[in-house]
Design an enzyme around this catalytic site. Sequence first.
Site, mmCIF file in Angstrom:
data_model
loop_
_atom_site.group_PDB
_atom_site.id
_atom_site.type_symbol
_atom_site.label_atom_id
_atom_site.label_comp_id
_atom_site.label_asym_id
_atom_site.label_seq_id
_atom_site.Cartn_x
_atom_site.Cartn_y
_atom_site.Cartn_z
ATOM 1 N N CYS A 68 10.106 -1.405 0.717
ATOM 2 C CA CYS A 68 10.173 -0.041 0.193
ATOM 3 C C CYS A 68 9.692 1.016 1.170
ATOM 4 C CB CYS A 68 9.406 0.057 -1.128
ATOM 5 S SG CYS A 68 7.606 -0.040 -0.971
ATOM 6 N N HIS A 107 3.953 1.082 -3.672
ATOM 7 C CA HIS A 107 5.399 1.323 -3.708
ATOM 8 C C HIS A 107 5.687 2.786 -3.372
ATOM 9 C CE1 HIS A 107 9.497 0.359 -4.578
ATOM 10 N NE2 HIS A 107 9.586 1.222 -5.578
ATOM 11 N N ASP A 122 15.065 5.664 -5.588
ATOM 12 C CA ASP A 122 14.369 4.471 -5.115
ATOM 13 C C ASP A 122 15.417 3.457 -4.669
ATOM 14 O OD1 ASP A 122 12.918 2.199 -4.663
ATOM 15 O OD2 ASP A 122 11.950 2.125 -6.621
#
Length: 288
Positions: A68, A107, A122
């Site tokens: 991520c 994250h 995302d």
Amino acid sequence: MDLREYLKRIGFTGQLNKPDLDSLFTIHKLHVMSVPFENLSVHNGEKNSMDLRVIYNKIVESNRGGWCCENNLLFSWALKEMGYKSTILSGRVFNSLEQDFLPNDSHLINLVEIDGKQYIADVSFGVSCQIWYPLELISGKDQPQPPGVFRLTNNGEKWILEKTGRKQIIVDNGFADSGLVDKRLIKTIYCFTLTPRVVEYFLKMSVMLQTNPSSLFMLKTICSLQTATGFRALIGWTYSEVTFKEDSDSVEMKKIPDDEIEAVLKEKFNMVLINKFTPKNNKAFYSI
């Protein structure tokens, strides 16, 4: 770094300077269909970096994927280059064993504002919980996408992302009890606040995730990519191909011998590693 090269990497052929909702949805989907979510650098003598130039070289020039902090940081750069108003946020992933969110932000996601509305972008959670399109930041609204129905809720302190999926049909009964198969229909994915973050906020966490022996990313080798009909994943030696259907998901799984791992990465994920890696699938909860 060249925006056109990034857009070529994901297959975007639209206008570069048209920061509207349609373009945002398009590049978001193209990214998750083109760039794998993977942690293989942790296991082949490399390391994951928070340096944007290094990330660009890895994903765009070397045709790799990332986790991520790499994928979403690169996506943040691309958004701003295209003229979008975007902000980096941090989130805490839900631990289904503890039934609680992890204690630290690990994250990285993006908040994008278009015409007075806010959206969560995302492009790097992977497997069955990967959103294909940005989610409107509105509490309690069901937002259907091919992987399932996503929902953001706000409890006054934080936002929580959930997904309602479908029943999974395991094609090979030999994998029916696999620990990689998550049979929950409703999944809590992560939580976040709207506090803006900078790259430096994630530096210590990035190091910890690739050095702490108890880190999920140290315990397992993970590579996943969304496809036109579902997603595919290679976790340790187990290759899975999931097909989304109207009322269920078809899951095909098989073990991959060591001498075929590189071929699977090339054929299924369009990736060639410079350094060889050793697959891992040690005890830690992670599911498709």
